[in-house]
Scaffold this motif. Sequence first.
Motif, PDB file in Angstrom:
ATOM      1  N   HIS A 195       0.852  -1.191   0.000  1.00 49.65           N
ATOM      2  CA  HIS A 195       0.000   0.000   0.000  1.00 49.65           C
ATOM      3  C   HIS A 195       0.884   1.235   0.000  1.00 49.65           C
ATOM      4  O   HIS A 195       1.974   1.230   0.583  1.00 49.65           O
ATOM      5  CB  HIS A 195      -0.929   0.010   1.221  1.00 49.65           C
ATOM      6  N   TRP A 196       0.389   2.313  -0.605  1.00 41.20           N
ATOM      7  CA  TRP A 196       1.193   3.518  -0.740  1.00 41.20           C
ATOM      8  C   TRP A 196       1.498   4.189   0.602  1.00 41.20           C
ATOM      9  O   TRP A 196       2.460   4.958   0.720  1.00 41.20           O
ATOM     10  CB  TRP A 196       0.504   4.531  -1.655  1.00 41.20           C
ATOM     11  N   ARG A 197       0.708   3.908   1.648  1.00 46.00           N
ATOM     12  CA  ARG A 197       0.933   4.576   2.939  1.00 46.00           C
ATOM     13  C   ARG A 197       2.315   4.260   3.492  1.00 46.00           C
ATOM     14  O   ARG A 197       2.937   5.106   4.133  1.00 46.00           O
ATOM     15  CB  ARG A 197      -0.160   4.203   3.946  1.00 46.00           C
ATOM     16  N   PHE A 206      -5.142 -11.285  -3.757  1.00 50.33           N
ATOM     17  CA  PHE A 206      -6.326 -10.556  -4.233  1.00 50.33           C
ATOM     18  C   PHE A 206      -5.966  -9.650  -5.405  1.00 50.33           C
ATOM     19  O   PHE A 206      -6.749  -9.495  -6.348  1.00 50.33           O
ATOM     20  CB  PHE A 206      -6.918  -9.724  -3.097  1.00 50.33           C
ATOM     21  N   MET A 207      -4.790  -9.010  -5.331  1.00 47.72           N
ATOM     22  CA  MET A 207      -4.367  -8.124  -6.420  1.00 47.72           C
ATOM     23  C   MET A 207      -4.156  -8.900  -7.713  1.00 47.72           C
ATOM     24  O   MET A 207      -4.459  -8.403  -8.810  1.00 47.72           O
ATOM     25  CB  MET A 207      -3.088  -7.395  -6.020  1.00 47.72           C
ATOM     26  N   GLU A 208      -3.642 -10.134  -7.596  1.00 47.87           N
ATOM     27  CA  GLU A 208      -3.464 -10.965  -8.784  1.00 47.87           C
ATOM     28  C   GLU A 208      -4.808 -11.353  -9.385  1.00 47.87           C
ATOM     29  O   GLU A 208      -4.971 -11.396 -10.611  1.00 47.87           O
ATOM     30  CB  GLU A 208      -2.677 -12.230  -8.419  1.00 47.87           C
ATOM     31  N   ARG A 219      -5.474  -2.065  -8.930  1.00 47.87           N
ATOM     32  CA  ARG A 219      -6.192  -0.820  -8.632  1.00 47.87           C
ATOM     33  C   ARG A 219      -7.448  -1.039  -7.789  1.00 47.87           C
ATOM     34  O   ARG A 219      -7.664  -0.324  -6.803  1.00 47.87           O
ATOM     35  CB  ARG A 219      -6.532  -0.082  -9.926  1.00 47.87           C
ATOM     36  N   PRO A 220      -8.339  -1.996  -8.141  1.00 49.86           N
ATOM     37  CA  PRO A 220      -9.530  -2.197  -7.288  1.00 49.86           C
ATOM     38  C   PRO A 220      -9.176  -2.536  -5.839  1.00 49.86           C
ATOM     39  O   PRO A 220      -9.830  -2.050  -4.912  1.00 49.86           O
ATOM     40  CB  PRO A 220     -10.252  -3.356  -7.974  1.00 49.86           C
ATOM     41  N   VAL A 221      -8.134  -3.358  -5.660  1.00 50.55           N
ATOM     42  CA  VAL A 221      -7.762  -3.740  -4.296  1.00 50.55           C
ATOM     43  C   VAL A 221      -7.170  -2.547  -3.557  1.00 50.55           C
ATOM     44  O   VAL A 221      -7.481  -2.313  -2.380  1.00 50.55           O
ATOM     45  CB  VAL A 221      -6.778  -4.923  -4.317  1.00 50.55           C
ATOM     46  N   GLU A 222      -6.309  -1.762  -4.227  1.00 51.07           N
ATOM     47  CA  GLU A 222      -5.745  -0.576  -3.582  1.00 51.07           C
ATOM     48  C   GLU A 222      -6.837   0.419  -3.205  1.00 51.07           C
ATOM     49  O   GLU A 222      -6.804   1.005  -2.125  1.00 51.07           O
ATOM     50  CB  GLU A 222      -4.732   0.090  -4.502  1.00 51.07           C
ATOM     51  N   GLU A 223      -7.792   0.619  -4.087  1.00 54.79           N
ATOM     52  CA  GLU A 223      -8.880   1.561  -3.791  1.00 54.79           C
ATOM     53  C   GLU A 223      -9.708   1.077  -2.612  1.00 54.79           C
ATOM     54  O   GLU A 223     -10.138   1.885  -1.775  1.00 54.79           O
ATOM     55  CB  GLU A 223      -9.761   1.744  -5.031  1.00 54.79           C
ATOM     56  N   ALA A 248     -11.026   1.073   3.320  1.00 53.77           N
ATOM     57  CA  ALA A 248     -11.018   0.336   4.588  1.00 53.77           C
ATOM     58  C   ALA A 248     -10.141   1.030   5.624  1.00 53.77           C
ATOM     59  O   ALA A 248     -10.493   1.105   6.808  1.00 53.77           O
ATOM     60  CB  ALA A 248     -10.538  -1.095   4.355  1.00 53.77           C
ATOM     61  N   LEU A 249      -8.998   1.552   5.202  1.00 55.50           N
ATOM     62  CA  LEU A 249      -8.080   2.196   6.142  1.00 55.50           C
ATOM     63  C   LEU A 249      -8.663   3.480   6.718  1.00 55.50           C
ATOM     64  O   LEU A 249      -8.300   3.883   7.830  1.00 55.50           O
ATOM     65  CB  LEU A 249      -6.742   2.481   5.455  1.00 55.50           C
ATOM     66  N   SER A 250      -9.561   4.129   5.995  1.00 55.44           N
ATOM     67  CA  SER A 250     -10.194   5.323   6.536  1.00 55.44           C
ATOM     68  C   SER A 250     -11.142   4.991   7.678  1.00 55.44           C
ATOM     69  O   SER A 250     -11.543   5.865   8.446  1.00 55.44           O
ATOM     70  CB  SER A 250     -10.959   6.073   5.436  1.00 55.44           C
TER      71      SER A 250
END
Length: 467
Positions: free
Chosen positions: A52-54, A137-139, A144-148, A153-155
Amino acid sequence: MTKSDLQALAIEIEARAKAQGLSFDPVIFEVVDWEQMAMLASYMGFPRRYPHWRWGSEYLRFKETYRYGLSKIYELVVNTKPVYAYLLDSNPPLAHKLVIAHVYGHADFFKENLYFAPAPKSMHDELANHAALVEKFMERHGVRPVEEFLDLALSLENLIDPHSLFVQRAKGVKEPDGTPLRMPVRAYLEPYVNPPAEPPKEAEEAALNEPIPPQPERDVLAFLIKYAPLASWQKAILEIIREESYYFAPQGQTKVMNEGWATYWHTALMNGGLLEPGEVLDFAELQAGVLGGRGFNPYKIGYTLMKHIEERWRKGRFGPEYEAAELVDKLEWQGQPGDARAKLFQVRRVYSDISFLEEFFTPEFALEQRIVLPEELEHFHLAKQRLLFMLTNAGNPIVYLTDANYKNRGELYLQQAFEGAELDLRKARAVIENLYRLWGRPVHLETVLDDKPMRLSYDGAHRQEAA
């Protein structure tokens, strides 16, 4: 220092710590360079997290603050069994000595403080499993859908109930409705370990008339995992975020105490025989760096409160008569000495930051530490209240889900347990917008703004009205 020198030093300090009564799981020390330390810090102490980008954002923040001399991470310690502690290779020998002593203080706190008791000690494996699952899940579903969905979820990661960890049910008993007690397992294994029984028809009819949830629910994430219209991989991600939030929650609940306890013990051990005569001035400089700085410093507040408690019990400043005395008398009180060390261990065992500060951050402490002047005492209680607000729920608002079928339209209705601190409107609106995206129906949040009950709503557009 060579690796063998550090190992010998750690063995010596471990023996000294145990001789003073500290109790801890085995500690493994690893020496890392600054790049590795920044990476570990960005991952919150673990070598592997879900992509994740965080994490990259945190890594850049640590690197930049170090580059410009704004901060330096001397050590990183992780609540696992064994405890993992990372030492910065550029630390001078004296700093290594201080840091190792500090780490043993943390290790004792992790093991003995009751707020850490429910936290699993195998999180290296757990977080690595989470990372592998998200990568899968990303595979399958695309990066993109999983990152979004991770962003969404993180919010919501703070919408949990940390106190629910202490609600335990005895083995061998039944649920209130008479059904057997279910095995406690991870959520995604629930259908396999505890397959649902066929409910009697009358139970189904009664359930139709019950409110959802039957009582205000603080663990909003658990409710969403169970009831939100999500794909199985999305629910699994919510379960990952929820599980990790619960693991890290005790650290937010005890930051002041944990750092204060570790600082108290590294000071006691250093002054108790670890310091060489030629290291005294350099240690004083290091200590000033730990306890200095402007603003809120958990090391300083926690350490000075620990020392204050120790002094109070040594001077007999406790008990009903002392508590009932006037402030001016408390400052000069001399009673029958108590067991100061036993009191400190008891405080370490059962208090969180809120109860710790509520009980021991007193006007007499504030006067002794020159936090306030005598003529400013009338403002002390207000300042203390603000501090407690800041630490309550790690600074996050306490929110309950009170109705998942608001106005019989399947809308979510949440209420803030308002305790004087108003919401950050920008963050609050982002949260209810993400809840709307997840739930698929309008979402409402009741709060207080400018001393007036207000309701924030989102149904595709933001609205604000009197509650």
